[in-house]
Design an enzyme around this catalytic site. Structure first.
Site: not given
Ligand code: PLP
Length: 356
Positions: A101, A168, A192
């Site tokens: 990511w 993030d 999540k």
């Molecule tokens: C799942 C995830 C993403 C991607 O998220 P989307 O909403 O599918 O764009 C980005 N960063 C992390 C750390 C993730 O776990």
């Protein structure tokens, strides 16, 4: 309970959230309309959006400089929107590379300015969080990924730096208390730890915006979303409703502090089994282990399929590892009950005895 859901994302939601949402799908708050049928600029929905944004501020204890937005486009859109709003064409931003990511975030930022990868754990298959790095004071910001969903590592201590910090937090937001006020911008896909797919949380400091000179498309300029109260265009109504219900549930449980206690109990139970069971082995260094996504492998990979089949019989779902890492990954997000981890650990014990 239906099954033991260890999915990495979208992932398990609290039962009461699903129950409440199912009723709202038919008749929202006695309005005679489904939540899917109401106008977004009605008092009915405005109350949902206000409550969701306020709960985020409250649960994260954000100071008044922060604005909370619920946007479209997933965390992936933030990989681009962050540099677009914070990085000049001739400027530099620092990134710590801790896996898939962060790599995607780095790739997007390179389209808007210079990227200094201040540290990377790539050479050791991303099995740890880098501890040594220097951030140039000229950097527009430092970007980190607080929890690495695929490799199963997590920043235990947020670094102190002299430049704006951007994170993030898609896979560990509100799973533990944190000084969220250390950050300039925080983003997280809701699917999540705080809801369903379809909306992304952005908490951003107002005072940090408006410093780049480039033209920013209307929908991608955070200032426009702030000015319009997170309703620049039709927001993802249902996803925001689910997130609001999930945050309400989180608050009832006792907030991030209570989540941390539960999450540590769950993670310790599973890591102890991984460390004791001769059949399984962890894939990351112990000090950086994630409490959200626990990855592990077998020394005899030929048994992996059989173990997965056995788990399926026991109603254990979603533990196949990401295709990049292989093996297994159990995601222990806030909504996953302790009991589910107990069932998984029992399955590991039983399988291992059978194979001894
Ligand atoms: C799942 C995830 C993403 C991607 O998220 P989307 O909403 O599918 O764009 C980005 N960063 C992390 C750390 C993730 O776990």
């Amino acid at each position: 309970m239906k099954v033991h859901n260890f999915n990495a994302g979208p992932s398990i939601l609290p039962n009461e959230v699903l129950y409440k949402a199912s009723k709202a799908l038919i008749d929202f708050e006695g309005s005679g309309m489904s939540i899917l049928e109401i106008g977004h600029r009605t008092p009915l929905f405005q109350a949902v959006l206000d409550e969701a944004r306020n709960l985020v501020k409250e649960l994260m204890q954000l100071d008044d400089d922060f604005e909370v937005l619920y946007l479209h486009g997933g965390a992936t859109t933030q990989f681009m929107q962050v540099p677009l709003n914070f990085l000049e064409n001739d400027g530099t931003a620092s990134y710590i590379d801790t896996g898939v990511w962060s790599n995607k975030a780095i790739k997007e930022a390179k389209q808007y300015g210079f990227v200094d990868v201040a540290a990377s754990s790539k050479d050791s298959q991303y099995n740890h969080i880098p501890k040594q790095f220097n951030i140039s004071p000229k950097s527009s910001y430092l970007h980190i990924t607080t929890n690495n969903t695929i490799y199963g590592t997590q920043w235990q201590k947020i670094p102190d730096v002299d430049v704006p910090l951007i994170a993030d937090m898609s896979s560990d937001i509100l799973s533990r208390p944190m000084d969220f006020n250390k950050f300039t911008l925080i983003y997280a896909g809701a699917q999540k730890n705080m809801g369903a797919a379809g909306t992304t949380l952005v908490a951003v400091r107002k005072s940090a915006l408006g410093k780049v000179t480039r033209k920013i498309p209307t929908i991608l300029d955070y200032r426009n979303h702030i000015e319009n109260g997170s309703m620049l265009n039709t927001p993802p109504v249902f996803a925001i409703y689910i997130s609001m219900l999930t945050l309400r549930w989180l608050k009832e449980q006792g907030g991030a502090a209570a989540m941390e206690v539960e999450n540590e109990k769950k993670a310790n139970l599973l890591y102890n089994e991984i460390d004791q069971n001769p059949l399984f082995r962890g894939t990351t260094v112990k000090e950086d282990r994630s409490r959200m996504n626990i990855s592990f492998i077998m020394d005899k990979p030929e048994l992996e399929e059989e173990f997965l089949k056995f788990c399926k019989k026991e109603d254990i779902v979603g533990i196949k590892g990401h295709r990049i890492v292989g093996g297994f990954r159990a995601s222990l997000y806030n909504a996953l009950p302790y009991e589910s981890v107990e069932v998984l650990v029992e399955a590991m014990k039983y399988f291992s005895l059978k194979k001894a």
